[in-house]
Design a protein around this motif. Structure first.
Motif, PDB file in Angstrom:
ATOM      1  N   GLN A   1       0.067  -2.394  11.599  1.00  0.00           N
ATOM      2  CA  GLN A   1       0.075  -1.074  12.380  1.00  0.00           C
ATOM      3  C   GLN A   1       0.326  -0.098  11.419  1.00  0.00           C
ATOM      4  OE1 GLN A   1       3.100   0.646  13.048  1.00  0.00           O
ATOM      5  NE2 GLN A   1       2.276   2.210  14.283  1.00  0.00           N
ATOM      6  N   ARG A   2       1.428  -0.177  10.542  1.00  0.00           N
ATOM      7  CA  ARG A   2       1.681   1.014   9.783  1.00  0.00           C
ATOM      8  C   ARG A   2       0.512   1.210   8.725  1.00  0.00           C
ATOM      9  NH1 ARG A   2       6.700   2.822  10.009  1.00  0.00           N
ATOM     10  NH2 ARG A   2       8.243   1.703  11.503  1.00  0.00           N
ATOM     11  N   LEU A   3      -0.096   0.244   8.164  1.00  0.00           N
ATOM     12  CA  LEU A   3      -1.099   0.061   7.146  1.00  0.00           C
ATOM     13  C   LEU A   3      -2.259   0.893   7.692  1.00  0.00           C
ATOM     14  CD1 LEU A   3      -1.998  -0.794   4.342  1.00  0.00           C
ATOM     15  CD2 LEU A   3      -2.879  -2.709   5.329  1.00  0.00           C
ATOM     16  N   MET A   4      -2.431   0.993   9.029  1.00  0.00           N
ATOM     17  CA  MET A   4      -3.588   1.681   9.674  1.00  0.00           C
ATOM     18  C   MET A   4      -3.295   3.028   9.815  1.00  0.00           C
ATOM     19  SD  MET A   4      -4.622  -1.242  12.403  1.00  0.00           S
ATOM     20  CE  MET A   4      -6.058  -0.331  13.036  1.00  0.00           C
ATOM     21  N   GLN A   5      -2.255   3.437   9.706  1.00  0.00           N
ATOM     22  CA  GLN A   5      -1.699   4.828   9.692  1.00  0.00           C
ATOM     23  C   GLN A   5      -1.840   5.336   8.527  1.00  0.00           C
ATOM     24  OE1 GLN A   5       2.529   4.809  11.205  1.00  0.00           O
ATOM     25  NE2 GLN A   5       1.738   4.592  13.520  1.00  0.00           N
ATOM     26  N   ALA A   6      -3.118   5.854   8.511  1.00  0.00           N
ATOM     27  CA  ALA A   6      -3.407   6.312   6.883  1.00  0.00           C
ATOM     28  C   ALA A   6      -2.877   7.954   6.623  1.00  0.00           C
ATOM     29  CB  ALA A   6      -4.786   6.066   6.766  1.00  0.00           C
ATOM     30  N   LEU A   7      -2.441   8.762   7.650  1.00  0.00           N
ATOM     31  CA  LEU A   7      -2.074   9.966   7.564  1.00  0.00           C
ATOM     32  C   LEU A   7      -3.428  10.809   7.122  1.00  0.00           C
ATOM     33  CD1 LEU A   7       1.062   9.746   5.391  1.00  0.00           C
ATOM     34  CD2 LEU A   7       0.767   9.897   7.763  1.00  0.00           C
ATOM     35  N   ASP A   8      -3.494  11.569   6.140  1.00  0.00           N
ATOM     36  CA  ASP A   8      -4.754  12.259   5.488  1.00  0.00           C
ATOM     37  C   ASP A   8      -5.740  11.389   4.907  1.00  0.00           C
ATOM     38  OD1 ASP A   8      -3.424  14.437   6.776  1.00  0.00           O
ATOM     39  OD2 ASP A   8      -2.596  15.036   4.813  1.00  0.00           O
TER      40      ASP A   8
ATOM     41  N   ALA B   1       1.118  -1.207   0.146  1.00  0.00           N
ATOM     42  CA  ALA B   1      -0.143  -0.033  -0.178  1.00  0.00           C
ATOM     43  C   ALA B   1       0.784   1.177  -0.171  1.00  0.00           C
ATOM     44  CB  ALA B   1      -0.943   0.146   1.293  1.00  0.00           C
ATOM     45  N   ALA B   2       1.258   1.682  -1.125  1.00  0.00           N
ATOM     46  CA  ALA B   2       2.228   2.724  -1.341  1.00  0.00           C
ATOM     47  C   ALA B   2       1.682   4.067  -0.736  1.00  0.00           C
ATOM     48  CB  ALA B   2       2.467   3.196  -2.778  1.00  0.00           C
ATOM     49  N   ARG B   3       0.263   4.278  -0.777  1.00  0.00           N
ATOM     50  CA  ARG B   3      -0.336   5.451  -0.092  1.00  0.00           C
ATOM     51  C   ARG B   3      -0.059   5.422   1.220  1.00  0.00           C
ATOM     52  NH1 ARG B   3      -6.615   6.279  -1.056  1.00  0.00           N
ATOM     53  NH2 ARG B   3      -6.652   4.721   0.692  1.00  0.00           N
ATOM     54  N   ASN B   4       0.175   4.167   2.239  1.00  0.00           N
ATOM     55  CA  ASN B   4       0.427   4.507   3.568  1.00  0.00           C
ATOM     56  C   ASN B   4       1.926   4.001   3.852  1.00  0.00           C
ATOM     57  OD1 ASN B   4      -2.425   3.458   3.114  1.00  0.00           O
ATOM     58  ND2 ASN B   4      -2.721   3.772   5.157  1.00  0.00           N
ATOM     59  N   GLY B   5       2.721   3.952   2.670  1.00  0.00           N
ATOM     60  CA  GLY B   5       4.113   3.467   2.966  1.00  0.00           C
ATOM     61  C   GLY B   5       4.483   2.180   3.219  1.00  0.00           C
ATOM     62  N   LEU B   6       3.499   1.369   3.021  1.00  0.00           N
ATOM     63  CA  LEU B   6       3.622   0.043   3.231  1.00  0.00           C
ATOM     64  C   LEU B   6       4.188  -0.823   2.153  1.00  0.00           C
ATOM     65  CD1 LEU B   6       2.877  -2.398   5.454  1.00  0.00           C
ATOM     66  CD2 LEU B   6       1.065  -2.969   3.953  1.00  0.00           C
ATOM     67  N   PRO B   7       5.391  -1.677   2.244  1.00  0.00           N
ATOM     68  CA  PRO B   7       6.176  -2.215   1.228  1.00  0.00           C
ATOM     69  C   PRO B   7       5.269  -3.606   1.193  1.00  0.00           C
ATOM     70  CG  PRO B   7       7.166  -2.613   3.244  1.00  0.00           C
ATOM     71  CD  PRO B   7       6.431  -1.553   3.430  1.00  0.00           C
ATOM     72  N   PRO B   8       5.503  -4.524   0.019  1.00  0.00           N
ATOM     73  CA  PRO B   8       4.721  -5.680  -0.072  1.00  0.00           C
ATOM     74  C   PRO B   8       5.000  -6.552   1.184  1.00  0.00           C
ATOM     75  CG  PRO B   8       6.082  -5.248  -2.052  1.00  0.00           C
ATOM     76  CD  PRO B   8       6.484  -4.215  -0.994  1.00  0.00           C
TER      77      PRO B   8
ATOM     78  N   GLU C   1      -8.178   7.837   4.422  1.00  0.00           N
ATOM     79  CA  GLU C   1      -8.853   6.872   5.116  1.00  0.00           C
ATOM     80  C   GLU C   1      -8.331   5.454   5.282  1.00  0.00           C
ATOM     81  OE1 GLU C   1     -11.634   6.856   6.774  1.00  0.00           O
ATOM     82  OE2 GLU C   1     -12.072   9.012   6.608  1.00  0.00           O
ATOM     83  N   PRO C   2      -8.194   4.799   6.392  1.00  0.00           N
ATOM     84  CA  PRO C   2      -7.658   3.468   6.301  1.00  0.00           C
ATOM     85  C   PRO C   2      -8.020   2.420   5.442  1.00  0.00           C
ATOM     86  CG  PRO C   2      -8.065   4.297   8.470  1.00  0.00           C
ATOM     87  CD  PRO C   2      -8.912   5.073   7.693  1.00  0.00           C
ATOM     88  N   LEU C   3      -7.236   1.937   4.838  1.00  0.00           N
ATOM     89  CA  LEU C   3      -7.664   0.819   3.755  1.00  0.00           C
ATOM     90  C   LEU C   3      -7.816  -0.667   4.420  1.00  0.00           C
ATOM     91  CD1 LEU C   3      -4.665   1.556   1.263  1.00  0.00           C
ATOM     92  CD2 LEU C   3      -7.292   2.495   1.139  1.00  0.00           C
ATOM     93  N   TRP C   4      -9.078  -0.497   4.707  1.00  0.00           N
ATOM     94  CA  TRP C   4      -9.647  -1.695   5.888  1.00  0.00           C
ATOM     95  C   TRP C   4      -9.466  -2.949   5.329  1.00  0.00           C
ATOM     96  CZ3 TRP C   4      -8.704  -0.641  10.457  1.00  0.00           C
ATOM     97  CH2 TRP C   4      -9.131   0.557  11.229  1.00  0.00           C
ATOM     98  N   ASN C   5      -9.997  -3.012   3.899  1.00  0.00           N
ATOM     99  CA  ASN C   5      -9.882  -4.145   3.051  1.00  0.00           C
ATOM    100  C   ASN C   5      -8.556  -4.761   3.207  1.00  0.00           C
ATOM    101  OD1 ASN C   5      -8.995  -2.028   1.412  1.00  0.00           O
ATOM    102  ND2 ASN C   5      -9.614  -3.123  -0.453  1.00  0.00           N
ATOM    103  N   LEU C   6      -7.335  -3.909   2.885  1.00  0.00           N
ATOM    104  CA  LEU C   6      -6.255  -4.179   2.984  1.00  0.00           C
ATOM    105  C   LEU C   6      -5.638  -4.648   4.255  1.00  0.00           C
ATOM    106  CD1 LEU C   6      -4.443  -2.024   0.152  1.00  0.00           C
ATOM    107  CD2 LEU C   6      -5.819  -4.219   0.020  1.00  0.00           C
ATOM    108  N   VAL C   7      -5.904  -3.805   5.255  1.00  0.00           N
ATOM    109  CA  VAL C   7      -5.721  -4.270   6.734  1.00  0.00           C
ATOM    110  C   VAL C   7      -6.236  -5.733   7.010  1.00  0.00           C
ATOM    111  CG1 VAL C   7      -6.051  -3.491   9.084  1.00  0.00           C
ATOM    112  CG2 VAL C   7      -5.688  -1.865   7.461  1.00  0.00           C
ATOM    113  N   MET C   8      -7.360  -5.877   6.690  1.00  0.00           N
ATOM    114  CA  MET C   8      -7.769  -7.323   7.104  1.00  0.00           C
ATOM    115  C   MET C   8      -7.243  -8.389   6.235  1.00  0.00           C
ATOM    116  SD  MET C   8     -10.000  -6.921   9.540  1.00  0.00           S
ATOM    117  CE  MET C   8      -8.892  -5.555   9.929  1.00  0.00           C
TER     118      MET C   8
END
Length: 282
Positions: free
Chosen positions: A236-243, A66-73, A245-252
């Motif tokens: 945890q980093r995926l849930m830090q969405a900055l500005d 999730a590049a928008r949240n700074g998350l690598p693969p 909305e959290p990508l809850w589908n990817l978090v799950m």
């Protein structure tokens, strides 16, 4: 003798099924949430049936992140968590096995004092000693490394105590017979003590693997390089969405992937794990 009462059997099964549903329902909700696009959760309502984005969402977190949240693969993070969990599990077992063997079968000065000092470290969990431990790891240039992730966590007073209690149950006649046959300490450990403790080792391995896999605070401190992120950190980093909305589908989706390796380990070692916990005769 336990009486054969059909109604009691039915009640037992109903209770077990109800408990299973209660335990698995959150996991099912997480799985369902991982199969929908992110806009589905803007209303705050989670469907109960899987959606049509299962392959798309899992492909994204495994290969792109999730590049928008700074998350690598997520796949490299799963491998990092696997290395960390295996390193901690095997390291704890080896060190605890050798230390307990030395305390039980060798007579050296202050051996019981050494054991009680080891046992007293149960009162000092990682959270209590995390600042000096971090300082030592930083001074040794072990930040952002697998050694820094695993070595500070491989000492285990609990495993040492369990192995000591097991070795105390080994009959003295077996030790004497091995000595008469010319078996030295290493041969006795390798050919007798380790095989006898197989079920206990399996139970410890499962517990310690899950312990290492679920570590969050320590990896969060010692890793700043995304190449060493663990999957728990990834959630945890995926849930830090900055500005955003959290990508809850990817978090799950990441959460579902994170629980698969511990489940596989428990299922693969289920028989040895249960025997190691309940076996009374060694």
């Amino acid at each position: 003798m336990v009486e054969n009462r059909p109604w009691l059997t039915i009640l037992t099964h109903v209770t077990l099924i109800a408990g299973l549903i209660i335990v698995l329902f959150p996991v099912w909700i997480a799985f369902v949430a991982s199969t929908y696009p992110p806009e589905t959760f803007i209303s705050g309502v989670v469907p109960l049936l899987p959606g049509s984005h299962l392959i798309e969402n899992y492909r994204e977190v495994l290969s792109v992140g999730a590049a928008r949240n700074g998350l690598p693969p997520v796949l490299p993070m799963l491998l990092n968590s696997l290395v960390m969990a295996l390193g901690i599990a095997f390291g704890k077992i080896v060190i605890s096995l050798l230390s307990a063997f030395a305390i039980v079968y060798f007579r050296f000065p202050f051996r019981m004092a050494a054991f009680w000092i080891i046992f007293m470290t149960l009162m000092l969990p990682v959270e209590v000693r995390i600042v000096p431990t971090y300082q030592v790891i930083a001074d040794l240039n072990m930040l952002n490394s697998y050694a820094g992730l695993t070595i500070p966590l491989i000492a285990s007073a609990t495993a040492t105590f369990l192995y000591r209690q097991f070795f105390l149950t080994v009959p003295d006649e077996l030790v004497e017979a091995a000595r008469i046959d010319g078996a030295g300490p290493w041969k006795f450990l390798k050919d007798i003590a380790i095989p006898l403790s197989r079920t206990s080792t399996a139970a410890l391995f499962v517990i310690l693997f899950i312990y290492g896999w679920n570590q969050y605070l320590w990896p969060l401190l010692v890793t700043t390089d995304p190449n060493y992120y663990t999957v728990v950190m990834g959630i945890q980093r995926l849930m830090q969405a900055l500005d955003n909305e959290p990508l809850w589908n990817l978090v799950m989706a990441v959460a579902i992937l994170a629980i698969l390796p511990p489940v596989i380990v428990v299922m693969a070692m289920q028989k040895l794990f249960v025997r190691g916990l309940v076996e009374s005769e060694k």
